[in-house]
Write an enzyme that holds these catalytic residues in place. Structure first.
Site, PDB file in Angstrom:
ATOM      1  N   ALA A  65       0.871  -1.177   0.000  1.00 23.24           N
ATOM      2  CA  ALA A  65       0.000   0.000   0.000  1.00 23.24           C
ATOM      3  C   ALA A  65       0.907   1.227   0.000  1.00 23.24           C
ATOM      4  CB  ALA A  65      -0.888  -0.029   1.232  1.00 23.24           C
ATOM      5  N   GLY A 108       0.628  -4.925   1.095  1.00 20.64           N
ATOM      6  CA  GLY A 108      -0.588  -4.940   0.280  1.00 20.64           C
ATOM      7  C   GLY A 108      -0.387  -5.586  -1.082  1.00 20.64           C
ATOM      8  N   GLU A 111      -0.850  -9.135  -0.429  1.00 19.97           N
ATOM      9  CA  GLU A 111      -2.280  -9.327  -0.125  1.00 19.97           C
ATOM     10  C   GLU A 111      -3.124  -9.271  -1.401  1.00 19.97           C
ATOM     11  OE1 GLU A 111      -2.106  -6.178   2.830  1.00 19.97           O
ATOM     12  OE2 GLU A 111      -2.685  -7.609   4.377  1.00 19.97           O
ATOM     13  N   GLU A 131       4.851  -5.140   7.164  1.00 26.94           N
ATOM     14  CA  GLU A 131       4.158  -4.067   7.886  1.00 26.94           C
ATOM     15  C   GLU A 131       4.716  -3.835   9.282  1.00 26.94           C
ATOM     16  OE1 GLU A 131       2.705  -6.453   6.092  1.00 26.94           O
ATOM     17  OE2 GLU A 131       1.031  -5.627   4.947  1.00 26.94           O
TER      18      GLU A 131
HETATM   19  C1  HXC Z   1       5.108   4.353  -1.270  1.00 25.86           C
HETATM   20  C2  HXC Z   1       6.993   3.371  -2.122  1.00 25.86           C
HETATM   21  C3  HXC Z   1       6.630   2.133  -1.567  1.00 25.86           C
HETATM   22  C4  HXC Z   1       5.410   2.054  -0.829  1.00 25.86           C
HETATM   23  C5  HXC Z   1       8.500   1.883  -2.603  1.00 25.86           C
HETATM   24  N1  HXC Z   1       8.152   3.178  -2.748  1.00 25.86           N
HETATM   25  N2  HXC Z   1       7.594   1.231  -1.876  1.00 25.86           N
HETATM   26  N3  HXC Z   1       6.220   4.455  -1.966  1.00 25.86           N
HETATM   27  N4  HXC Z   1       4.680   3.191  -0.709  1.00 25.86           N
HETATM   28  N5  HXC Z   1       4.961   0.917  -0.320  1.00 25.86           N
HETATM   29  C6  HXC Z   1       8.874   4.226  -3.457  1.00 25.86           C
HETATM   30  C7  HXC Z   1      10.080   4.708  -2.692  1.00 25.86           C
HETATM   31  O1  HXC Z   1       9.711   5.666  -1.725  1.00 25.86           O
HETATM   32  C8  HXC Z   1      10.911   5.292  -3.813  1.00 25.86           C
HETATM   33  O2  HXC Z   1      10.388   6.563  -4.141  1.00 25.86           O
HETATM   34  C9  HXC Z   1      10.625   4.367  -4.981  1.00 25.86           C
HETATM   35  O3  HXC Z   1       9.393   3.708  -4.672  1.00 25.86           O
HETATM   36  C10 HXC Z   1      11.693   3.306  -5.169  1.00 25.86           C
HETATM   37  O4  HXC Z   1      11.872   2.647  -3.948  1.00 25.86           O
HETATM   38  P1  HXC Z   1      13.311   2.369  -3.282  1.00 25.86           P
HETATM   39  O5  HXC Z   1      13.076   2.092  -1.855  1.00 25.86           O
HETATM   40  O6  HXC Z   1      14.246   3.474  -3.618  1.00 25.86           O
HETATM   41  O7  HXC Z   1      13.740   1.043  -4.077  1.00 25.86           O
HETATM   42  P2  HXC Z   1      14.720  -0.113  -3.588  1.00 25.86           P
HETATM   43  O8  HXC Z   1      15.906   0.461  -2.866  1.00 25.86           O
HETATM   44  O9  HXC Z   1      14.942  -0.954  -4.797  1.00 25.86           O
HETATM   45  O10 HXC Z   1      13.895  -0.933  -2.496  1.00 25.86           O
HETATM   46  C11 HXC Z   1      12.753  -1.668  -2.899  1.00 25.86           C
HETATM   47  C12 HXC Z   1      11.908  -2.063  -1.641  1.00 25.86           C
HETATM   48  C13 HXC Z   1      11.634  -0.805  -0.792  1.00 25.86           C
HETATM   49  C14 HXC Z   1      12.694  -3.095  -0.816  1.00 25.86           C
HETATM   50  C15 HXC Z   1      10.641  -2.715  -2.161  1.00 25.86           C
HETATM   51  O11 HXC Z   1      11.100   0.216  -1.660  1.00 25.86           O
HETATM   52  C16 HXC Z   1      10.648  -1.026   0.321  1.00 25.86           C
HETATM   53  O12 HXC Z   1      10.981  -1.565   1.362  1.00 25.86           O
HETATM   54  N6  HXC Z   1       9.388  -0.535   0.132  1.00 25.86           N
HETATM   55  C17 HXC Z   1       8.375  -0.602   1.170  1.00 25.86           C
HETATM   56  C18 HXC Z   1       7.838  -2.001   1.313  1.00 25.86           C
HETATM   57  C19 HXC Z   1       6.775  -2.080   2.413  1.00 25.86           C
HETATM   58  O13 HXC Z   1       7.047  -1.790   3.588  1.00 25.86           O
HETATM   59  N7  HXC Z   1       5.540  -2.449   2.056  1.00 25.86           N
HETATM   60  C20 HXC Z   1       4.450  -2.538   2.968  1.00 25.86           C
HETATM   61  C21 HXC Z   1       3.672  -1.253   2.955  1.00 25.86           C
HETATM   62  S1  HXC Z   1       2.396  -1.239   4.177  1.00 25.86           S
HETATM   63  P3  HXC Z   1      11.328   7.877  -4.189  1.00 25.86           P
HETATM   64  O14 HXC Z   1      10.344   8.976  -4.467  1.00 25.86           O
HETATM   65  O15 HXC Z   1      12.018   7.981  -2.887  1.00 25.86           O
HETATM   66  O16 HXC Z   1      12.267   7.588  -5.323  1.00 25.86           O
HETATM   67  C22 HXC Z   1       1.135  -2.107   3.495  1.00 25.86           C
HETATM   68  C23 HXC Z   1      -0.063  -2.259   4.377  1.00 25.86           C
HETATM   69  C24 HXC Z   1      -1.247  -2.770   3.636  1.00 25.86           C
HETATM   70  O17 HXC Z   1       1.213  -2.572   2.411  1.00 25.86           O
HETATM   71  C25 HXC Z   1      -2.453  -2.640   4.482  1.00 25.86           C
HETATM   72  C26 HXC Z   1      -3.729  -2.685   3.707  1.00 25.86           C
HETATM   73  C27 HXC Z   1      -3.998  -1.571   2.774  1.00 25.86           C
END
Ligand code: HXC
Length: 257
Positions: A65, A108, A111, A131
């Site tokens: 998400a 998400g 999911e 998360e």
């Molecule tokens: C918003 C995101 C994002 C996310 C990545 N980006 N994941 N933006 N929400 N979930 C953005 C980053 O901010 C960045 O933008 C760009 O995408 C590239 O990401 P990087 O981190 O620079 O890439 P990389 O180093 O290759 O790392 C990849 C990654 C990492 C390991 C996937 O991005 C990451 O850990 N993302 C978050 C994963 C996460 O925690 N997901 C769960 C979310 S909570 P900029 O602008 O800085 O370039 C969830 C709850 C659901 O899903 C509940 C129900 C709705």
């Protein structure tokens, strides 16, 4: 139909939805989910569509998400805004949906893939429920669907540590149906969906309903449900055609495709 965050196309009876927010690794903002729901509703109504594929890019199916969208939300924003409910449309769709997952399917993203009917994984796929690292827990089915897919021990491991699982581990524990080279993933998923779309649509839909029922009920109730559906199939032209074609040693011509 032109969307901002997804691409859609139809290929020979199959609806293909490609998540397309590359700069955010397909983070699932509310507008993207609304577009996916709208596209799916359209495919559900379209009698020419027999199955759907949802995919992302080779780097990310979806990295979760949209954290930037959620980061300043209050409890009231989350509760009253109820931003997760629109996601339910994916699981409620009556036609088969295949998730073709390459790269990251996190939070998400994982999911969303699990809301589909089955997951084909590219050999570079990585699944996770990270998360916990953000100070929350899965909110769109991760703690429930993942547990049903992979069992309690591995689901606890994934949700409590936030670690990622690669494609081989995901196949071993039953999260994905099979692994294909990431470069061939979409083609293989569409081919699989076309195979399904070539069968009788009502029979396909009832089969999906019956398999899904096994998650919701006891074995005995599920078996009764299956038996009723099975009996009802003898009222369809496609049952007569399918069995007659076998006896005649020819390819069936299903009417309700
Ligand atoms: C918003 C995101 C994002 C996310 C990545 N980006 N994941 N933006 N929400 N979930 C953005 C980053 O901010 C960045 O933008 C760009 O995408 C590239 O990401 P990087 O981190 O620079 O890439 P990389 O180093 O290759 O790392 C990849 C990654 C990492 C390991 C996937 O991005 C990451 O850990 N993302 C978050 C994963 C996460 O925690 N997901 C769960 C979310 S909570 P900029 O602008 O800085 O370039 C969830 C709850 C659901 O899903 C509940 C129900 C709705």
């Amino acid at each position: 139909m032109a969307y901002e965050h997804i691409l859609t196309e139809t290929r020979n009876g199959v609806g293909l939805i490609t998540l397309n927010r590359p700069k955010a690794l397909n983070a699932l903002c509310s507008d993207l989910i609304a577009e996916v729901s709208e596209a799916l509703d359209g495919y559900e109504k379209d009698e020419k569509i027999g199955a759907v594929v949802i995919t992302g890019s080779e780097k990310a199916f979806a990295a979760g998400a949209d954290i930037k969208e959620m980061s300043s939300m209050s409890y009231m924003d989350a509760y009253l805004g109820d931003f997760i409910t629109p996601w339910d449309r994916v699981a409620q769709n009556r036609k088969p949906i295949i998730a073709a997952v390459a790269g990251y399917a996190l939070g998400g993203g994982c999911e969303l893939a699990m809301m589909c009917d089955f997951i084909l994984a590219g050999d570079n796929a990585k699944f996770g429920q990270p998360e916990i690292t953000l100070g929350v827990m899965p909110g769109a089915g991760g703690s429930q669907r993942l547990t049903r897919f992979v069992g309690k021990s591995k689901a606890m491991d994934m949700c409590l540590t936030g670690r990622m699982m690669d494609a081989e581990e995901a196949e071993r524990c039953g999260l994905v149906s099979r692994i294909v080279p990431a470069g061939d993933l979409v083609e293989e998923a569409v081919k699989t969906a076309q195979k399904i779309a070539d069968f009788s649509l009502p029979i396909v839909m009832m089969t999906k309903e019956s398999v899904n029922r096994s998650y919701e009920t006891t074995l005995n109730e599920g078996l009764k449900f299956e038996r009723r559906l099975f009996h009802s199939m003898f009222a369809t032209e496609d049952q007569s055609e399918g069995m007659a074609a076998f006896v005649d040693k020819r390819k069936p011509q299903f009417k309700n495709k």
